[in-house]
Design a protein around this motif. Structure first.
Motif, mmCIF file in Angstrom:
data_model
loop_
_atom_site.group_PDB
_atom_site.id
_atom_site.type_symbol
_atom_site.label_atom_id
_atom_site.label_comp_id
_atom_site.label_asym_id
_atom_site.label_seq_id
_atom_site.Cartn_x
_atom_site.Cartn_y
_atom_site.Cartn_z
ATOM 1 N N LYS A 188 37.537 43.753 39.876
ATOM 2 C CA LYS A 188 37.014 44.424 38.681
ATOM 3 C C LYS A 188 35.964 45.475 39.069
ATOM 4 C CE LYS A 188 37.034 42.139 35.009
ATOM 5 N NZ LYS A 188 36.865 41.172 33.883
ATOM 6 N N LYS A 189 35.107 45.123 40.022
ATOM 7 C CA LYS A 189 34.075 46.065 40.461
ATOM 8 C C LYS A 189 34.691 47.294 41.120
ATOM 9 C CE LYS A 189 31.742 45.402 44.291
ATOM 10 N NZ LYS A 189 30.771 44.882 45.304
ATOM 11 N N ARG A 190 35.682 47.087 41.987
ATOM 12 C CA ARG A 190 36.290 48.220 42.685
ATOM 13 C C ARG A 190 37.121 49.084 41.739
ATOM 14 N NH1 ARG A 190 32.781 48.508 46.717
ATOM 15 N NH2 ARG A 190 33.286 47.222 48.545
ATOM 16 N N CYS A 191 37.657 48.508 40.662
ATOM 17 C CA CYS A 191 38.406 49.305 39.687
ATOM 18 C C CYS A 191 37.523 50.337 39.005
ATOM 19 C CB CYS A 191 39.042 48.397 38.631
ATOM 20 S SG CYS A 191 40.553 47.561 39.174
ATOM 21 N N GLU A 192 36.229 50.120 39.012
ATOM 22 C CA GLU A 192 35.310 51.065 38.388
ATOM 23 C C GLU A 192 35.170 52.350 39.196
ATOM 24 O OE1 GLU A 192 31.691 48.908 38.069
ATOM 25 O OE2 GLU A 192 32.443 47.493 36.567
ATOM 26 N N ILE A 193 35.432 52.306 40.499
ATOM 27 C CA ILE A 193 35.192 53.465 41.355
ATOM 28 C C ILE A 193 36.469 54.036 41.966
ATOM 29 C CG2 ILE A 193 34.778 52.130 43.468
ATOM 30 C CD1 ILE A 193 32.928 55.329 42.296
ATOM 31 N N ALA A 194 37.498 53.197 42.163
ATOM 32 C CA ALA A 194 38.720 53.654 42.835
ATOM 33 C C ALA A 194 39.621 54.417 41.869
ATOM 34 C CB ALA A 194 39.471 52.466 43.414
ATOM 35 N N ASP A 195 40.440 55.298 42.424
ATOM 36 C CA ASP A 195 41.470 55.973 41.632
ATOM 37 C C ASP A 195 42.692 55.091 41.462
ATOM 38 O OD1 ASP A 195 40.157 58.622 41.366
ATOM 39 O OD2 ASP A 195 40.340 58.622 43.552
ATOM 40 N N ALA A 196 42.949 54.246 42.449
ATOM 41 C CA ALA A 196 44.091 53.325 42.409
ATOM 42 C C ALA A 196 43.668 52.006 43.034
ATOM 43 C CB ALA A 196 45.289 53.913 43.145
#
Length: 341
Positions: free
Chosen positions: A120-128
């Motif tokens: 969930k945290k990485r979905c905030e910054i990653a494009d995919a």
């Protein structure tokens, strides 16, 4: 593309490597024709930290990644389980390199709360965001920046080099009838299934469980040799029922030609051909199938050989890496990826 790959590249293992999907991704990116620079966050932290204490090297590691991006000027940054790198660092990389594509990968199960929170945290910054669970179970992560994709567990033709499906049951090289390697005891009750199987199988059946029942855990070359000496393997996940989710052992066993038993609830039959993986839906059905394949060696070799060939042809790390690049960058797919159909 120019790609920086951030993950644990095991530099401080000094050759005593664990089979790693991250290392397979790196070599797959190179084979797919990309200019790839490895950034091993855990190793950089240990190198940079006072007295080599990794926990003290986090801040410096984030600075070194920024420095690396300035020098290498990547088109894409692919990052896996690199907890030492902060989202703020990725945001700063994007600010300095506005055209860069950030692709996150997570190969751990959703039923571990810490891992779900990390996705969930990485979905905030990653494009995919690429996850080893199928799309049906990823709905809780929608609504952030990242587009969500499934990624499989691939084989690497330079790693999974054995083919025990070519060996008859009486070949002296085969020392194990059924193999299950595990040491994890959290979030699982699979140890009970292993105990039950032990009681159901004949006394002369060679069921080996390194890491369990007081047996030493196998890593590195010892694990590779064990795979190359085993007829069949158990793909028991800590919990079952998540779409297309599996431990990475599925590729390690299938790629080396072991007949693989895996739970039907994961629905790998969505894209795996018939007579490849052996599915079970209960403890009793698993025990029966083990006995059936044990006594029909021609069938064991046929199924395992078909499964090995399919993994090496359609779920290899070159296709896997190129799929991640194409999906993250919005390119048209260059291959009919079986797990994307």
């Amino acid at each position: 593309m120019r790609i920086i790959h951030v993950d644990n590249h095991q530099q401080r293992k000094y050759g005593h490597l664990r089979v790693s999907w991250a290392l397979k991704l790196y070599t797959g990116l190179v084979r797919a024709g990309h200019n790839v620079l490895a950034f091993s966050d855990r190793d950089v932290a240990a190198f940079e930290a006072p007295l080599g204490i990794r926990e003290l090297g986090g801040k410096k590691t984030n600075q070194r990644l920024l420095q690396t991006c300035e020098a290498f000027d990547p088109d894409m940054l692919i990052f896996g389980h690199c907890d030492l790198i902060e989202n703020a660092t990725f945001a700063e990389i994007r600010r300095r390199h506005p055209q860069i594509i950030l692709a996150a990968c997570n190969n751990d199960p959703l039923f571990v709360p810490r891992n779900a929170a990390n996705i969930k945290k990485r979905c905030e910054i990653a494009d995919a965001m690429f996850v080893s669970t199928g799309a049906n179970d990823l709905q809780e992560f929608t609504g952030s920046r990242a587009r969500l994709w499934h990624m499989p567990n691939p084989v690497d033709p330079a790693v999974e080099t054995a083919d025990v499906s070519a060996l008859a049951a009486d070949d002296p090289q085969l020392e194990t009838d059924l193999l299950f390697c595990s040491k994890s005891q959290q979030h699982t009750e699979r140890g009970q299934l292993v105990e039950q199987l032990q009681s159901q199988l004949p006394a002369d059946f060679r069921f080996h469980t390194p890491g369990m029942r007081d047996q030493p855990t196998l890593w590195g070359r010892a694990y590779e040799r064990k795979l190359a000496a085993s007829k069949m393997g158990l793909n028991l996940n800590r919990q079952e029922g998540y779409q297309w989710y599996s431990s990475a052992r599925i590729a390690q066993m299938a790629g080396n030609g072991l007949l693989v038993f895996t739970h039907a609830a994961a629905r790998f039959d969505d894209f795996m051909p018939a007579e490849t993986l052996a599915y079970f839906d209960s403890d009793d059905s698993l025990a029966r199938q083990i006995q059936t394949f044990h006594h029909d060696d021609a069938m064991r070799r046929h199924w395992a050989g078909r499964c090995r060939a399919f993994f090496h042809r359609e779920i290899n790390n070159t296709l896997y890496a190129q799929y991640i690049v194409e999906a993250a960058s919005g390119q048209s797919f260059s291959h009919d990826y079986v797990w994307h159909r």
